[in-house]
Design an enzyme around this catalytic site. Sequence first.
Site, PDB file in Angstrom:
ATOM      1  N   ASP A  35       0.842  -1.204   0.000  1.00 13.92           N
ATOM      2  CA  ASP A  35       0.000   0.000   0.000  1.00 13.92           C
ATOM      3  C   ASP A  35       0.874   1.248   0.000  1.00 13.92           C
ATOM      4  OD1 ASP A  35      -2.046  -1.712   0.155  1.00 13.92           O
ATOM      5  OD2 ASP A  35      -2.707  -1.172   2.182  1.00 13.92           O
ATOM      6  N   GLU A  37       3.981   1.633  -1.182  1.00 10.92           N
ATOM      7  CA  GLU A  37       4.578   1.890  -2.502  1.00 10.92           C
ATOM      8  C   GLU A  37       3.544   2.514  -3.443  1.00 10.92           C
ATOM      9  OE1 GLU A  37       7.798  -1.498  -3.520  1.00 10.92           O
ATOM     10  OE2 GLU A  37       5.991  -2.210  -2.475  1.00 10.92           O
ATOM     11  N   PHE A  38       2.307   2.028  -3.330  1.00 10.48           N
ATOM     12  CA  PHE A  38       1.225   2.551  -4.164  1.00 10.48           C
ATOM     13  C   PHE A  38       1.002   4.032  -3.849  1.00 10.48           C
ATOM     14  CE2 PHE A  38      -3.171   3.459  -5.223  1.00 10.48           C
ATOM     15  CZ  PHE A  38      -3.346   2.828  -6.448  1.00 10.48           C
ATOM     16  N   ASP A  39       0.972   4.331  -2.567  1.00 13.38           N
ATOM     17  CA  ASP A  39       0.741   5.699  -2.119  1.00 13.38           C
ATOM     18  C   ASP A  39       1.839   6.653  -2.537  1.00 13.38           C
ATOM     19  OD1 ASP A  39      -1.646   5.876  -0.844  1.00 13.38           O
ATOM     20  OD2 ASP A  39      -0.700   6.917   0.860  1.00 13.38           O
ATOM     21  N   SER A  84     -36.060   0.578 -17.391  1.00 14.80           N
ATOM     22  CA  SER A  84     -36.037  -0.284 -16.201  1.00 14.80           C
ATOM     23  C   SER A  84     -36.565  -1.654 -16.627  1.00 14.80           C
ATOM     24  CB  SER A  84     -36.849   0.337 -15.076  1.00 14.80           C
ATOM     25  OG  SER A  84     -38.176   0.410 -15.474  1.00 14.80           O
ATOM     26  N   LEU A  85     -36.757  -2.529 -15.687  1.00 14.26           N
ATOM     27  CA  LEU A  85     -37.181  -3.892 -16.019  1.00 14.26           C
ATOM     28  C   LEU A  85     -38.531  -4.147 -15.383  1.00 14.26           C
ATOM     29  CD1 LEU A  85     -33.840  -5.712 -15.170  1.00 14.26           C
ATOM     30  CD2 LEU A  85     -34.709  -5.227 -17.444  1.00 14.26           C
ATOM     31  N   GLU A 114     -28.393 -13.189 -14.215  1.00 13.70           N
ATOM     32  CA  GLU A 114     -27.453 -12.379 -13.430  1.00 13.70           C
ATOM     33  C   GLU A 114     -28.101 -11.995 -12.124  1.00 13.70           C
ATOM     34  OE1 GLU A 114     -26.750  -8.879 -15.714  1.00 13.70           O
ATOM     35  OE2 GLU A 114     -26.075 -10.055 -17.434  1.00 13.70           O
ATOM     36  N   LYS A 116     -29.346  -9.313  -9.399  1.00 11.51           N
ATOM     37  CA  LYS A 116     -29.845  -7.939  -9.473  1.00 11.51           C
ATOM     38  C   LYS A 116     -29.295  -7.175  -8.271  1.00 11.51           C
ATOM     39  CE  LYS A 116     -34.153  -5.437 -10.238  1.00 11.51           C
ATOM     40  NZ  LYS A 116     -33.889  -4.347  -9.326  1.00 11.51           N
ATOM     41  N   ASP A 118     -28.619  -4.155  -5.713  1.00 12.11           N
ATOM     42  CA  ASP A 118     -29.529  -3.192  -5.126  1.00 12.11           C
ATOM     43  C   ASP A 118     -28.769  -1.915  -4.778  1.00 12.11           C
ATOM     44  OD1 ASP A 118     -31.878  -2.250  -4.257  1.00 12.11           O
ATOM     45  OD2 ASP A 118     -31.889  -3.315  -2.342  1.00 12.11           O
ATOM     46  N   ARG A 137     -29.610   7.706 -13.555  1.00  9.16           N
ATOM     47  CA  ARG A 137     -30.782   7.408 -14.367  1.00  9.16           C
ATOM     48  C   ARG A 137     -31.685   8.642 -14.548  1.00  9.16           C
ATOM     49  NH1 ARG A 137     -34.190   3.216 -15.184  1.00  9.16           N
ATOM     50  NH2 ARG A 137     -33.284   1.920 -13.586  1.00  9.16           N
ATOM     51  N   TYR A 226     -23.226  -4.322 -15.920  1.00 11.84           N
ATOM     52  CA  TYR A 226     -23.985  -5.492 -16.377  1.00 11.84           C
ATOM     53  C   TYR A 226     -24.602  -5.338 -17.759  1.00 11.84           C
ATOM     54  CZ  TYR A 226     -27.254  -2.456 -13.901  1.00 11.84           C
ATOM     55  OH  TYR A 226     -27.943  -1.376 -13.446  1.00 11.84           O
ATOM     56  N   LYS A 289     -31.969 -12.418 -18.950  1.00 18.82           N
ATOM     57  CA  LYS A 289     -31.864 -11.694 -20.224  1.00 18.82           C
ATOM     58  C   LYS A 289     -31.735 -12.686 -21.375  1.00 18.82           C
ATOM     59  CE  LYS A 289     -29.328  -7.978 -17.915  1.00 18.82           C
ATOM     60  NZ  LYS A 289     -28.049  -7.332 -17.645  1.00 18.82           N
ATOM     61  N   LYS A 313     -37.735 -10.800  -8.462  1.00 23.33           N
ATOM     62  CA  LYS A 313     -37.363 -10.235  -7.156  1.00 23.33           C
ATOM     63  C   LYS A 313     -37.592 -11.283  -6.077  1.00 23.33           C
ATOM     64  CE  LYS A 313     -38.035  -5.759  -6.686  1.00 23.33           C
ATOM     65  NZ  LYS A 313     -37.316  -4.564  -6.340  1.00 23.33           N
ATOM     66  N   CYS A 407     -40.118  12.723  27.238  1.00 24.34           N
ATOM     67  CA  CYS A 407     -39.117  11.668  27.338  1.00 24.34           C
ATOM     68  C   CYS A 407     -39.623  10.567  28.282  1.00 24.34           C
ATOM     69  CB  CYS A 407     -37.806  12.246  27.851  1.00 24.34           C
ATOM     70  SG  CYS A 407     -36.560  10.984  28.124  1.00 24.34           S
ATOM     71  N   CYS A 410     -37.192  10.738  31.544  1.00 23.49           N
ATOM     72  CA  CYS A 410     -37.050  11.877  32.457  1.00 23.49           C
ATOM     73  C   CYS A 410     -38.177  12.887  32.306  1.00 23.49           C
ATOM     74  CB  CYS A 410     -35.699  12.560  32.240  1.00 23.49           C
ATOM     75  SG  CYS A 410     -35.618  13.487  30.714  1.00 23.49           S
ATOM     76  N   CYS A 425     -34.577  14.130  23.301  1.00 24.02           N
ATOM     77  CA  CYS A 425     -34.782  14.598  24.663  1.00 24.02           C
ATOM     78  C   CYS A 425     -33.652  15.586  24.927  1.00 24.02           C
ATOM     79  CB  CYS A 425     -34.707  13.432  25.654  1.00 24.02           C
ATOM     80  SG  CYS A 425     -34.512  14.028  27.349  1.00 24.02           S
ATOM     81  N   CYS A 431     -30.924  13.107  32.045  1.00 19.64           N
ATOM     82  CA  CYS A 431     -31.682  11.958  31.565  1.00 19.64           C
ATOM     83  C   CYS A 431     -30.818  10.689  31.678  1.00 19.64           C
ATOM     84  CB  CYS A 431     -32.096  12.258  30.123  1.00 19.64           C
ATOM     85  SG  CYS A 431     -33.107  10.981  29.397  1.00 19.64           S
TER      86      CYS A 431
HETATM   87  S1  IVH Z   1     -30.185  -4.747 -16.855  1.00 14.81           S
HETATM   88  C1  IVH Z   1     -32.179  -2.524 -20.313  1.00 14.81           C
HETATM   89  N1  IVH Z   1     -28.966  -6.127 -15.008  1.00 14.81           N
HETATM   90  O1  IVH Z   1     -32.324  -2.932 -11.782  1.00 14.81           O
HETATM   91  C2  IVH Z   1     -31.777  -3.328 -19.147  1.00 14.81           C
HETATM   92  N2  IVH Z   1     -30.224  -4.216 -14.339  1.00 14.81           N
HETATM   93  O2  IVH Z   1     -35.315  -2.570 -12.276  1.00 14.81           O
HETATM   94  C3  IVH Z   1     -30.924  -2.619 -18.221  1.00 14.81           C
HETATM   95  N3  IVH Z   1     -30.107  -3.738 -11.919  1.00 14.81           N
HETATM   96  O3  IVH Z   1     -32.344  -0.200 -14.001  1.00 14.81           O
HETATM   97  C4  IVH Z   1     -30.883  -3.183 -16.864  1.00 14.81           C
HETATM   98  N4  IVH Z   1     -28.780  -5.407 -11.398  1.00 14.81           N
HETATM   99  O4  IVH Z   1     -30.616  -0.278 -12.014  1.00 14.81           O
HETATM  100  C5  IVH Z   1     -29.763  -5.069 -15.264  1.00 14.81           C
HETATM  101  N5  IVH Z   1     -27.766  -7.394 -13.484  1.00 14.81           N
HETATM  102  C6  IVH Z   1     -28.554  -6.355 -13.746  1.00 14.81           C
HETATM  103  C7  IVH Z   1     -29.001  -5.471 -12.734  1.00 14.81           C
HETATM  104  C8  IVH Z   1     -29.854  -4.419 -13.074  1.00 14.81           C
HETATM  105  C9  IVH Z   1     -29.445  -4.358 -10.944  1.00 14.81           C
HETATM  106  C10 IVH Z   1     -30.977  -2.559 -11.707  1.00 14.81           C
HETATM  107  C11 IVH Z   1     -30.783  -1.483 -12.721  1.00 14.81           C
HETATM  108  C12 IVH Z   1     -32.050  -1.446 -13.499  1.00 14.81           C
HETATM  109  C13 IVH Z   1     -33.029  -1.923 -12.467  1.00 14.81           C
HETATM  110  C14 IVH Z   1     -34.252  -2.477 -13.148  1.00 14.81           C
END
Ligand code: IVH
Length: 673
Positions: A35, A37-39, A84-85, A114, A116, A118, A137, A226, A289, A313, A407, A410, A425, A431
């Site tokens: 670390d 050397e990196f620094d 979104s999905l 894959e 998902k 969070d 987004r 992803y 996918k 989900k 409270c 107290c 409080c 207290c």
């Molecule tokens: S694919 C057009 N892959 O979940 C497809 N999304 O509810 C693009 N997310 O907007 C999304 N893991 O923010 C994809 N392995 C994954 C993901 C993923 C999390 C999120 C992402 C997306 C949201 C959809």
Amino acid sequence: MLTTIEAAARIDELIQKIHHHNYLYYQEHRQEISDLEFDVMLQELIKLEKQFPDLLREDSPSQRVGGTISKEFPSVAHAHPMLSLSNTYTIDEVQEFEERVVKALEKKPEYICELKYDGVAISLIYENGILVQAITRGDGVKGDDVTPNVKTIRSIPLQLMGQNIPNRLEVRGEIYLPYSEFDRINKEREDIGEPLLSNPRNAASGTVKMQDSTQVARRQLSCMVYYLVEPKQRFTTHEECLLSMKQWGLPVPTTWQKCSSIESIQHYLTHWDTARFDLPVATDGVVIKVNSLAEQDTLGLTAKSPRWAIAFKYKAEEACTPLLSVEFQVGRTGAITPVANLVPVPLSGTIVKRATLHNANEIHRLDLHEGDTIVVEKGGEIIPKITRVVKEKRIADSLPITFIKNCPECASPLIRTEGEAAYYCPNESGCPPQRKGKIEHFIQRKAMNIDGLGPETIEQLYSKGIISTAADLYSLQYKDLEQLERFGKKSIDNLLSGIEKSKQTPFKSVLFALGIRFVGITVAEKLAMHFHSMDVLSKATKDQLLEAPEIGDKIAESIIDWFAQIDNQHFWKRLEAAGILFSLQEEDKLKIETDILNGATFVVSGVFQKYDRETLKETILKNGGKIVSSISSKLNYIVAGENMGPSKLEKAQKLGIRILTEDEFDSMLRSES
Ligand code: IVH
């Protein structure tokens, strides 16, 4: 001194080396250098970039440490909308998705499954292999340009590697806060009495939008990529996209899997339902996918989401149980946390009896009534949370749960500061849980580190009236401790010697131990180094406090408030009388080499030849000077480098402040020694 050409070559070499080692560390999880050397390499790079500002490159790893303040983030249009999905929750729904796909394609396709993640979605744009833009987004059409903040995320390469890098590459991914980092930040927030971050996802999205990128860099966000948006033409499958993105050094997860049947999809879903809890990051489902890009095109999109992908989900394990009562707990800082007592119910291998309700807003959100049957859920986090009330089971005419006004310990009327969710409080000194909490804070390892004393012993000592503040610990006698249950001679000796030893605790830890709101261990250290003693600190005005490094309005006001309270004055005076260190000691002072600058105040501005700015500031401090951030009539000197802003210069000249070049500063140090 290097020529510009030599510097450019060295900068290039350093950037390549640092990127290489960063890649090894974050993508391959191994290290070829230490670390340190990196620094050293990073510091050399930062110094060269300061000497040659024109040579600062967009892909320089020096930007990992932050330094940009963004008052607001420019809103920019996505070149490709961020979709979104659609979500599914059961295997039947996944099967329906598969049937729709098979019908439209007239064949059974291959899928990629894959996890998902969070967190918060991000679009990353690379031009000629260099990260040029990172956009959130937003509404899917327009998002916020958060590039300076995203550049601090070490797992995101600033520069791609490998072959066939496209001129323009746009990828999508998820920024997240690993559990370990989430816990670390919350521990730190608890130490300084800040409200806790509620979950890693909110924490990640809040962090990405912070104004100061140095603060972002301190929270170790991470990222998973992803999806490849552009250039699609050269690929035929999503799998190829994933492999190429990985080869270019992007943080593509390794947990994806190719599946050719609903059975193998189901197998993936079942496996990760539990295995995901061993990952360092929060996941809430699986994304399925269609692999072939041509087939994805055939399937097309709806207005909001692609028809070629679906999110499954995971249902967090949940249980239904009646609410017994709501209890209001008082923390060290006086913050009131409502806690639900429940009829015990089994959930994911444990029996749940209680769940946090966080604050008044949460009770309101749930619309919780007495005797309600509620649903508890256990996600990645350990503490179960109440997700909703089963309204159908509500007892007729039951009263809504209201937040207490006084409270519970107290009876003081509670207060709520604007913009904060928590009620407090205000009776800090009277207290009981606040008093006990303060003692617990005082004795902890990072503070006075008193061996042989824990929450239970404190409880006993407090409830028997033997101690009422941490200062009382220093007058404890053998006979006082004999009254304690399960406390033999050995425990007593151990505790008394722990207390005695704590008198050697360095000033900065003592300052932290006092429990001044917003004064964590780092701030305490800065205060100790700047003010040298409690005497000086206790007399500091707000302006003087603001001159200390990293002290802003909120901390300065909290310190002034603390010293304004007579109880606190008595408290630290008693500690001082007991022999606690309230000033820097010789060994801490070793850092202070001379007193040549004799308390003179300095502003450091511009770019320097010999020094990097931090070293120059350190030299001033080591020689008894003080650093301030703004130019005022009280300022003694400005050490001005190249590129000092003209408005600053004009202000300084108007006020008649002495402006020193770095050579003049050097001779000032020499002549007076
Ligand atoms: S694919 C057009 N892959 O979940 C497809 N999304 O509810 C693009 N997310 O907007 C999304 N893991 O923010 C994809 N392995 C994954 C993901 C993923 C999390 C999120 C992402 C997306 C949201 C959809």
